[in-house]
Design a protein around this motif. Structure first.
Motif, short mmCIF file in Angstrom:
data_model
loop_
_atom_site.label_atom_id
_atom_site.label_comp_id
_atom_site.label_asym_id
_atom_site.label_seq_id
_atom_site.Cartn_x
_atom_site.Cartn_y
_atom_site.Cartn_z
N UNK A 13 -6.54 -53.13 0.06
CA UNK A 13 -5.50 -53.92 -0.61
C UNK A 13 -6.08 -55.29 -0.97
N UNK A 14 -5.36 -56.07 -1.76
CA UNK A 14 -5.83 -57.43 -2.04
C UNK A 14 -5.94 -58.29 -0.77
N UNK A 15 -5.24 -57.90 0.31
CA UNK A 15 -5.31 -58.63 1.57
C UNK A 15 -6.47 -58.16 2.45
N UNK A 16 -7.19 -57.14 2.00
CA UNK A 16 -8.28 -56.56 2.78
C UNK A 16 -7.98 -55.11 3.12
N UNK A 17 -8.81 -54.52 3.95
CA UNK A 17 -8.65 -53.12 4.34
C UNK A 17 -7.62 -53.02 5.47
N UNK A 18 -6.59 -52.20 5.25
CA UNK A 18 -5.58 -51.96 6.27
C UNK A 18 -5.83 -50.60 6.90
N UNK A 19 -5.59 -50.52 8.20
CA UNK A 19 -5.72 -49.26 8.94
C UNK A 19 -4.42 -49.02 9.68
N UNK A 20 -3.92 -47.78 9.58
CA UNK A 20 -2.70 -47.38 10.26
C UNK A 20 -2.71 -45.87 10.36
N UNK A 21 -1.65 -45.28 10.90
CA UNK A 21 -1.61 -43.82 11.06
C UNK A 21 -0.25 -43.30 10.62
N UNK A 22 -0.24 -42.02 10.26
CA UNK A 22 1.01 -41.29 9.98
C UNK A 22 1.08 -40.13 10.94
N UNK A 28 12.05 -26.52 11.43
CA UNK A 28 12.92 -25.63 10.64
C UNK A 28 12.92 -25.98 9.15
N UNK A 29 11.76 -26.30 8.62
CA UNK A 29 11.63 -26.59 7.19
C UNK A 29 12.00 -28.01 6.81
N UNK A 30 12.36 -28.83 7.79
CA UNK A 30 12.73 -30.23 7.53
C UNK A 30 11.58 -31.14 7.96
N UNK A 31 11.03 -31.89 7.01
CA UNK A 31 9.91 -32.79 7.32
C UNK A 31 10.42 -34.11 7.89
N UNK A 32 9.74 -34.60 8.91
CA UNK A 32 10.00 -35.91 9.48
C UNK A 32 8.66 -36.60 9.68
N UNK A 33 8.68 -37.92 9.72
CA UNK A 33 7.43 -38.62 9.94
C UNK A 33 7.63 -40.07 10.27
N UNK A 34 6.55 -40.67 10.73
CA UNK A 34 6.57 -42.10 11.01
C UNK A 34 5.20 -42.68 10.73
N UNK A 35 5.21 -43.96 10.43
CA UNK A 35 3.98 -44.69 10.21
C UNK A 35 3.76 -45.58 11.42
N UNK A 36 2.57 -45.52 11.97
CA UNK A 36 2.19 -46.32 13.13
C UNK A 36 1.35 -47.48 12.62
N UNK A 37 1.96 -48.65 12.55
CA UNK A 37 1.30 -49.80 11.96
C UNK A 37 0.26 -50.43 12.88
N UNK A 38 -0.61 -51.20 12.26
CA UNK A 38 -1.61 -51.99 12.98
C UNK A 38 -1.73 -53.31 12.24
N UNK A 59 8.14 -42.02 1.28
CA UNK A 59 8.41 -43.45 1.18
C UNK A 59 8.63 -44.03 2.56
N UNK A 60 8.46 -45.35 2.66
CA UNK A 60 8.79 -46.07 3.88
C UNK A 60 8.99 -47.54 3.53
N UNK A 61 9.65 -48.25 4.41
CA UNK A 61 9.76 -49.71 4.30
C UNK A 61 9.19 -50.28 5.59
N UNK A 62 8.20 -51.13 5.44
CA UNK A 62 7.54 -51.74 6.59
C UNK A 62 7.73 -53.25 6.56
N UNK A 63 7.50 -53.88 7.68
CA UNK A 63 7.61 -55.33 7.76
C UNK A 63 6.20 -55.91 7.82
#
Length: 101
Positions: A13-22, A28-38, A59-63
Motif C-alpha cells: 500500500x502507499x503506507x508500506x507493506x501490510x501483513x494480516x490473515x484471513x 452447510x454452504x454458507x461462507x463465513x470469515x474474519x480478518x486477523x489484523x496486524x 468485503x470488510x470494514x476495518x479500523x
C-alpha cells in the motif's frame, strides 16, 4: 482448490507493506470469515463472501489510524496462492496470500 482455511496475506500500500490473515469457513454452504489484523489494521468480520470456482470476493470494514476503512477484495486461487486486488477509497492495492498454519 477451496478457499476454506487460514491464509497469510501480504499487501503493498502507499503506507508500506501490510501483513494480516484471513480465516474462511463453510458451514452447510454458507461462507463465513474474519480478518486477523496486524499493526495498523484491526480484526474484522468478512461479509458478502462469494466463491465461484477459483474466484473469491468479499468485503470488510476495518479500523486504522485514519478511522474506519471499507475494503473490497477480489481474487483468484492458482498454484496454491490467492491473489488479486483490494479496492479502497484511497485506491486499489495488489495482494497475495498463501495458506497458513
Amino acid at each position: 482448490m477451496s478457499v476454506e482455511g487460514k491464509w497469510n496475506v501480504t499487501m503493498d500500500t502507499p503506507l508500506g507493506t501490510l501483513r494480516f490473515a484471513w480465516e474462511f469457513t463453510n458451514a452447510n454452504g454458507q461462507w463465513e470469515g474474519r480478518m486477523l489484523g496486524q499493526g495498523p489494521i484491526s480484526d474484522s468480520q468478512l461479509h458478502d463472501i462469494r466463491v465461484s470456482g477459483d474466484s473469491v470476493s468479499f468485503k470488510t470494514t476495518t479500523t486504522s489510524p485514519m478511522g474506519p476503512i471499507d475494503l473490497t477484495f477480489e481474487g483468484n486461487i492458482a498454484d496454491g496462492r490467492l491473489s488479486g486486488r483490494c479496492k479502497t477509497r484511497f485506491g486499489d492495492n495488489d495482494f497475495s496470500a498463501v495458506r497458513g498454519a
